[in-house]
Scaffold this active site. Structure first.
Site, PDB file in Angstrom:
ATOM      1  N   SER A 106       1.076  -0.856   0.551  1.00  0.00           N
ATOM      2  CA  SER A 106      -0.124  -0.043   0.121  1.00  0.00           C
ATOM      3  C   SER A 106       0.626   0.917   0.174  1.00  0.00           C
ATOM      4  O   SER A 106       2.084   1.091   0.666  1.00  0.00           O
ATOM      5  CB  SER A 106      -1.121  -0.187   1.213  1.00  0.00           C
TER       6      SER A 106
ATOM      7  N   LYS B  24      -1.542  -0.539  -3.992  1.00  0.00           N
ATOM      8  CA  LYS B  24      -2.399  -0.172  -4.147  1.00  0.00           C
ATOM      9  C   LYS B  24      -1.837   1.329  -3.579  1.00  0.00           C
ATOM     10  O   LYS B  24      -1.239   1.443  -3.282  1.00  0.00           O
ATOM     11  CB  LYS B  24      -2.780  -0.720  -2.761  1.00  0.00           C
ATOM     12  N   LEU B  25      -2.438   2.264  -4.222  1.00  0.00           N
ATOM     13  CA  LEU B  25      -2.637   3.470  -4.620  1.00  0.00           C
ATOM     14  C   LEU B  25      -3.462   4.004  -3.495  1.00  0.00           C
ATOM     15  O   LEU B  25      -4.057   4.121  -3.630  1.00  0.00           O
ATOM     16  CB  LEU B  25      -2.292   4.444  -5.419  1.00  0.00           C
ATOM     17  N   LYS B  26      -3.119   4.899  -2.571  1.00  0.00           N
ATOM     18  CA  LYS B  26      -3.872   6.265  -1.629  1.00  0.00           C
ATOM     19  C   LYS B  26      -4.475   7.572  -2.184  1.00  0.00           C
ATOM     20  O   LYS B  26      -3.658   7.673  -3.243  1.00  0.00           O
ATOM     21  CB  LYS B  26      -3.360   6.464  -0.145  1.00  0.00           C
TER      22      LYS B  26
ATOM     23  N   ASP C 280      -7.250   3.427  -2.930  1.00  0.00           N
ATOM     24  CA  ASP C 280      -7.523   3.713  -1.680  1.00  0.00           C
ATOM     25  C   ASP C 280      -8.568   4.848  -1.218  1.00  0.00           C
ATOM     26  O   ASP C 280      -7.114   5.948  -1.131  1.00  0.00           O
ATOM     27  CB  ASP C 280      -7.260   2.280  -0.654  1.00  0.00           C
TER      28      ASP C 280
ATOM     29  N   GLU D 238     -11.182   0.774  -3.218  1.00  0.00           N
ATOM     30  CA  GLU D 238     -11.834   0.953  -1.737  1.00  0.00           C
ATOM     31  C   GLU D 238     -12.353   2.264  -0.941  1.00  0.00           C
ATOM     32  O   GLU D 238     -11.346   3.302  -0.889  1.00  0.00           O
ATOM     33  CB  GLU D 238     -10.280   0.325  -0.910  1.00  0.00           C
TER      34      GLU D 238
ATOM     35  N   ASP E 225     -13.478  -1.535   3.256  1.00  0.00           N
ATOM     36  CA  ASP E 225     -13.177  -1.219   4.607  1.00  0.00           C
ATOM     37  C   ASP E 225     -13.965  -1.171   5.246  1.00  0.00           C
ATOM     38  O   ASP E 225     -14.448  -2.134   6.358  1.00  0.00           O
ATOM     39  CB  ASP E 225     -11.640  -0.672   3.592  1.00  0.00           C
TER      40      ASP E 225
ATOM     41  N   LYS F 163     -10.250  -6.773   7.698  1.00  0.00           N
ATOM     42  CA  LYS F 163      -9.363  -6.505   8.785  1.00  0.00           C
ATOM     43  C   LYS F 163     -10.138  -7.350  10.156  1.00  0.00           C
ATOM     44  O   LYS F 163     -10.419  -6.820  10.601  1.00  0.00           O
ATOM     45  CB  LYS F 163      -8.607  -5.472   8.961  1.00  0.00           C
TER      46      LYS F 163
ATOM     47  N   GLY G  28      -4.677  -3.901   5.475  1.00  0.00           N
ATOM     48  CA  GLY G  28      -3.428  -3.800   6.898  1.00  0.00           C
ATOM     49  C   GLY G  28      -3.759  -2.774   7.917  1.00  0.00           C
ATOM     50  O   GLY G  28      -4.175  -2.094   7.487  1.00  0.00           O
TER      51      GLY G  28
ATOM     52  N   LEU H 233      -0.486  -1.526   9.112  1.00  0.00           N
ATOM     53  CA  LEU H 233       1.174  -1.068   9.681  1.00  0.00           C
ATOM     54  C   LEU H 233       1.112  -1.612  10.865  1.00  0.00           C
ATOM     55  O   LEU H 233       1.966  -1.292  11.716  1.00  0.00           O
ATOM     56  CB  LEU H 233       0.604   0.486   9.375  1.00  0.00           C
TER      57      LEU H 233
END
Ligand code: OSB
Ligand code: MG
Length: 366
Positions: free
Chosen positions: A135, A161-163, A188, A213, A238, A262, A290, A292
């Protein structure tokens, strides 16, 4: 089994690089770590919270108080026959699922050690290794983003995955897609948009994404169902799936085509497995998100991701994507095929480095 003692620690473990989402920035892991003792064994769990209520309502401070004043007193006297009993015992506690999950994870670890069974085997896992991705937080420029993604591709990650957020969505996604036409790519938004952005978000349909997401509200399912009708790309929920009931509502409403599970967000591994089973029955793929985590929470995520309906790569990167040094002596490392190996030792498999854990502990109870 009766728990004999419960130790609580708050840690600060710095990240190698800051992690930025649409709404907040994190510089370190601020988890609360739980250690259970019974019958000569110990179990470990992690509530992967941060300093503020930016992802959900919990913070290290709320988790600390909830564990100390409510959850530990509830579980300490109880007679536990199986790990699932913890979730049942906490059922009358409203919300506070990350706090609950820390004890729940630790109970699975403890039972596994006492029974000589790995967490993956206890949960019904069917894989020896799980597909993973990385991510990537919001970056200062597209050039910087291509650099960071390039580094992860070089390291062997095959899913990124790109924020995203308003002003950092279509163009960065286009740039990464143009540079890596075959990369498995997803985005996301961490709840930053409203339904008014539907036409804007539909531009993402051009980039062959696995999923989008949590574009809308952190507690929304209703508008996501409306948005899904206007996008070709599957929506993945999520934040708004906090329980098996929420998963059922989302599935029945057609609010998503994919679910990010999660275990910490939903209160533990038992409810996480229920969501997995429900999605599988509905023909909806899931993947493991996740927060972190240190090597402790990560071990729970990896074991969960070994279940059969986790058919998309998880946000469960190798330890060295996050930390210079992890709290475990056996940190997860990336295999050449973009997987992490599922531990086979009894319990979750995390071998806690107590000396280092002591060094990064900033508050302790018991
Ligand atoms: O929304 O998935 C998220 C990290 C912290 C809080 C929320 C999220 C994330 C990530 C990182 O995307 C996933 C990871 O690498 O652990
Ligand atoms: Mg997310």
């Amino acid at each position: 089994m009766r728990l004999e003692k419960i130790e609580l620690r708050r840690i600060v473990l710095p990240f190698l690089t800051p992690f930025e989402t649409s709404g907040w920035r994190e510089l370190a892991n601020h988890s609360v770590i739980v250690r259970l003792f019974a019958e000569g064994a110990e179990g470990w769990g992690e509530a992967p919270v941060s300093t503020g209520p930016w992802y959900n309502e919990e913070t290290y401070a709320t988790v600390w108080v909830m564990l100390r004043d409510i959850l530990i007193p509830l579980v300490l006297g109880a007679d536990l026959a199986q790990p699932e009993d913890v979730d049942a015992l906490f059922a009358r506690v409203r919300g506070n699922r990350m706090a609950r999950s820390a004890i729940e994870f630790a109970a699975w670890d403890l039972f596994g050690k006492l029974r000589g069974q790995s967490l993956s085997a206890m949960l019904g896992g069917t894989r020896a290794a799980v597909d993973v991705g990385v991510s990537v937080g919001v970056q200062p420029s597209i050039a910087a983003l291509l650099d960071v993604v390039g580094g992860y591709v070089q390291a062997g990650y095959r899913r990124v995955k790109l924020k995203i957020k308003p002003g950092w969505d279509i163009e960065p996604t286009r740039a990464v897609r143009e540079r890596w036409p075959d990369l498995r790519l997803q985005v996301d938004a961490n709840s930053i948009y409203t339904l008014a952005a539907a036409d804007h978000l539909a531009q993402l349909d051009a980039f062959d994404l696995l999923l989008i997401e949590q574009p809308l509200g952190h507690d929304d399912i209703f508008d996501h169902a409306k948005l899904q009708k206007r996008l070709r790309t599957p929506i993945c929920l999520d934040e708004s799936i906090v329980s098996p009931e929420h998963a059922r509502w989302a599935l029945e409403m057609g609010a998503c085509g994919v679910i990010n599970i999660k275990p910490s967000r939903v209160g533990g591994l038992a409810p996480a497995r229920q969501i997995h089973d429900m999605a599988q029955a509905a023909g909806v793929p899931v993947w493991c998100g996740g927060m972190l985590e240190t090597g402790i929470g990560r071990a729970a995520n990896v074991a969960l991701a070994s279940l059969p309906n986790f058919t998309l790569p998880g946000d469960i990167s190798a330890s060295n994507r996050y930390f210079a040094r992890d709290v475990v002596a056996n940190p997860f490392a990336l295999n050449a095929d973009s997987t992490l190996s599922v531990p086979t030792a009894p319990g979750c498999g995390a071998v806690v480095d107590l000396a280092y854990l002591d060094q990064i502990t900033v508050e302790r109870l018991m």
